[in-house]
Write an enzyme that holds these catalytic residues in place. Structure first.
Site, short mmCIF file in Angstrom:
data_model
loop_
_atom_site.label_atom_id
_atom_site.label_comp_id
_atom_site.label_asym_id
_atom_site.label_seq_id
_atom_site.Cartn_x
_atom_site.Cartn_y
_atom_site.Cartn_z
N ASP A 195 0.85 -1.20 0.00
CA ASP A 195 0.00 0.00 0.00
C ASP A 195 0.88 1.24 0.00
O ASP A 195 2.05 1.19 0.41
CB ASP A 195 -0.85 0.05 1.28
CG ASP A 195 -1.96 -0.99 1.29
OD1 ASP A 195 -2.09 -1.74 0.31
OD2 ASP A 195 -2.68 -1.05 2.30
N MET A 196 0.31 2.37 -0.42
CA MET A 196 1.05 3.63 -0.29
C MET A 196 0.38 4.47 0.78
O MET A 196 -0.84 4.63 0.78
CB MET A 196 1.07 4.38 -1.63
CG MET A 196 2.03 5.53 -1.66
SD MET A 196 3.75 5.07 -1.31
CE MET A 196 4.31 4.44 -2.89
N ARG A 246 -0.54 -0.77 -8.67
CA ARG A 246 -1.97 -0.54 -8.38
C ARG A 246 -2.15 0.98 -8.41
O ARG A 246 -1.55 1.70 -7.61
CB ARG A 246 -2.32 -1.07 -7.00
CG ARG A 246 -3.73 -0.67 -6.55
CD ARG A 246 -3.87 -0.63 -5.06
NE ARG A 246 -3.67 -1.94 -4.49
CZ ARG A 246 -3.31 -2.13 -3.22
NH1 ARG A 246 -3.12 -1.12 -2.41
NH2 ARG A 246 -3.14 -3.33 -2.76
N HIS A 289 -13.42 3.11 -7.83
CA HIS A 289 -14.86 2.79 -7.93
C HIS A 289 -15.54 3.75 -8.86
O HIS A 289 -16.77 3.76 -8.96
CB HIS A 289 -15.52 2.88 -6.54
CG HIS A 289 -14.74 2.21 -5.47
ND1 HIS A 289 -13.85 2.88 -4.68
CD2 HIS A 289 -14.67 0.91 -5.11
CE1 HIS A 289 -13.27 2.03 -3.85
NE2 HIS A 289 -13.74 0.83 -4.10
P1 FDA Z 1 -14.07 8.55 -6.10
O1 FDA Z 1 -13.69 8.96 -4.73
O2 FDA Z 1 -14.25 9.61 -7.13
O3 FDA Z 1 -15.37 7.66 -6.00
C1 FDA Z 1 -16.12 7.29 -7.13
C2 FDA Z 1 -17.44 6.73 -6.66
O4 FDA Z 1 -17.21 5.49 -5.97
C3 FDA Z 1 -18.16 7.62 -5.63
O5 FDA Z 1 -18.97 8.58 -6.27
C4 FDA Z 1 -18.95 6.60 -4.85
O6 FDA Z 1 -20.12 6.26 -5.55
C5 FDA Z 1 -18.02 5.41 -4.81
N1 FDA Z 1 -17.17 5.43 -3.61
C6 FDA Z 1 -15.85 5.77 -3.54
N2 FDA Z 1 -15.41 5.65 -2.27
C7 FDA Z 1 -16.45 5.26 -1.53
C8 FDA Z 1 -16.63 4.98 -0.18
N3 FDA Z 1 -15.64 5.06 0.69
N4 FDA Z 1 -17.86 4.56 0.23
C9 FDA Z 1 -18.89 4.45 -0.63
N5 FDA Z 1 -18.79 4.71 -1.95
C10 FDA Z 1 -17.59 5.11 -2.40
N6 FDA Z 1 -5.35 4.88 -1.26
C11 FDA Z 1 -4.09 5.18 -0.84
O7 FDA Z 1 -3.77 6.34 -0.62
N7 FDA Z 1 -3.18 4.15 -0.66
C12 FDA Z 1 -3.48 2.86 -0.92
O8 FDA Z 1 -2.63 1.96 -0.75
C13 FDA Z 1 -4.79 2.55 -1.40
N8 FDA Z 1 -5.15 1.26 -1.69
C14 FDA Z 1 -6.35 1.01 -2.32
C15 FDA Z 1 -6.65 -0.25 -2.79
C16 FDA Z 1 -7.85 -0.49 -3.48
C17 FDA Z 1 -8.13 -1.86 -4.01
C18 FDA Z 1 -8.76 0.59 -3.69
C19 FDA Z 1 -10.03 0.39 -4.45
C20 FDA Z 1 -8.48 1.84 -3.19
C21 FDA Z 1 -7.29 2.08 -2.49
N9 FDA Z 1 -7.00 3.34 -1.99
C22 FDA Z 1 -5.71 3.60 -1.54
C23 FDA Z 1 -8.06 4.38 -1.86
C24 FDA Z 1 -8.06 5.37 -3.03
O9 FDA Z 1 -6.94 6.20 -2.98
C25 FDA Z 1 -9.33 6.25 -3.01
O10 FDA Z 1 -9.32 7.02 -1.84
C26 FDA Z 1 -10.63 5.47 -3.07
O11 FDA Z 1 -10.56 4.41 -3.95
C27 FDA Z 1 -11.78 6.41 -3.51
O12 FDA Z 1 -11.52 6.91 -4.79
P2 FDA Z 1 -12.21 6.33 -6.12
O13 FDA Z 1 -11.12 6.10 -7.11
O14 FDA Z 1 -13.05 5.18 -5.82
O15 FDA Z 1 -13.00 7.54 -6.72
#
Ligand code: FDA
Length: 309
Positions: A132-133, A182, A229
């Protein structure tokens, strides 16, 4: 960055609140939406359920910023044990680790020793470890450790955060290693000097970086996890990959347990590889606050739980 998001990220890093808030029953109930349970058995059970739907998994024990070497050692042993359980249950479950949970705050050497022990066990089982970062102050050390372990082991990946200005350069430097990356947007409160403050800029950067990585799947042997997501981004990335002539199983989508479950199933049905990250463990508070900060509407969900209590 919105005020509520800032407040939630501040709470996630506040030592006193980290200790007191998790004791409230309504918070404990609300967190259940994002994790199947605190025990590793809960996570393994959830992984089996997802496997039946053709969805692979990533397992992570919650916890960060460990301050005692013995605790970092216990986490290392825990992951080695989990890798054994995954092997026995024939699950397609990778492991995802935080370096500050493996002792990074206590020194890079200690952390490398623990990380190598986990990756060594994964390698013996033909399994993968993802790193992870964390906050931007850890990026240099995380990438330096990643490069060291990647020289020895092929099945190890690292997370890169699109919100950081530095990431295009980091990708350039990692490419010769045939890295596994990732790509995420980034989950921490970062100063404007290091990260794009506006969501629309982060989204645009994410797409740009995803394109760079997709174009390097074949050329540089990149392994890619598109971890988001964001359905709009996901669609654009699918279209871009198709236009590049890439096959649907040439990369994978990674999402978090309990978030966009319909999208997880839709992508799987369409022939894409999907991997869901399942978190477990008792140190869930800062992680849960980051999940709330990602979507402030989640706060309403948590508040509704107060009335149900
Ligand atoms: P965005 O925040 O724009 O969300 C898009 C849509 O997805 C939202 O409109 C909502 O519908 C849905 N959604 C997103 N988050 C949600 C939530 N918490 N609850 C409900 N619905 C939600 N970050 C980091 O800094 N270090 C890391 O190592 C990781 N590792 C990691 C692994 C994996 C497998 C994932 C999916 C994510 C991470 N992250 C992470 C988190 C990442 O940085 C980010 O904060 C989240 O994925 C939310 O951003 P989205 O890309 O989903 O887009």
């Amino acid at each position: 960055m919105g005020l509520l998001r800032k407040l939630l990220l501040w709470i996630s890093e506040n030592r006193r609140l980290r200790e007191t808030l998790p004791r409230h029953a309504f918070i404990r109930r609300a967190v259940a939406r994002f994790m199947p349970g605190e025990k590793v058995e809960d996570a393994l059970q959830a992984a089996q359920t997802l496997k039946a739907k053709n969805i692979a998994t990533l397992l992570t024990l919650l916890g960060e910023n460990i301050t005692k070497a013995e605790e970092a050692k216990q986490v290392t042993e825990h992951y080695i044990d989990v890798l054994g359980r995954v092997e026995k249950s024939a699950l397609d479950s990778h492991i995802s680790v935080k370096l500050t949970q493996l002792g990074l705050d206590l020194g890079e050497e200690l952390c490398l020793e623990n990380l190598s022990a986990v990756i060594g066990q994964a390698a013996a089982n033909n399994n993968w470890v993802w790193i992870d970062m964390e906050q931007s102050s850890y990026v240099d050390r995380t990438l330096s450790l990643y490069k060291k372990v990647r020289e020895q082991y092929p099945r190890v990946g690292v997370c890169l955060q699109a919100y950081l200005y530095r990431i295009p350069k980091d990708i350039e430097q990692l490419l010769p290693l045939a890295p596994a990356i990732r790509l995420v947007k980034g989950a921490y409160a970062e100063p404007e000097g290091v990260a794009y403050p506006k969501k629309k800029d982060v989204d645009a950067k994410y797409f740009e970086l995803a394109k760079v990585l997709l174009s390097n799947l074949k050329v540089n042997g990149v392994t890619l996890g598109i971890a988001t997501h964001d359905k709009v981004l996901i669609r654009r990335i699918c279209q871009e990959a198709e236009a590049m002539g890439l096959s649907k199983d040439g990369f994978e989508f990674q999402l978090l347990y309990g978030i966009q479950t319909e999208e997880q199933l839709r992508l799987t049905k369409e022939g894409y590889r999907v991997r869901v990250l399942i978190s477990y463990g008792s140190h869930w508070f800062p992680w849960y606050m980051r999940r709330l900060a990602e979507r402030p509407a989640n706060v309403l969900f948590a508040i509704k739980n107060v009335w149900r209590s």
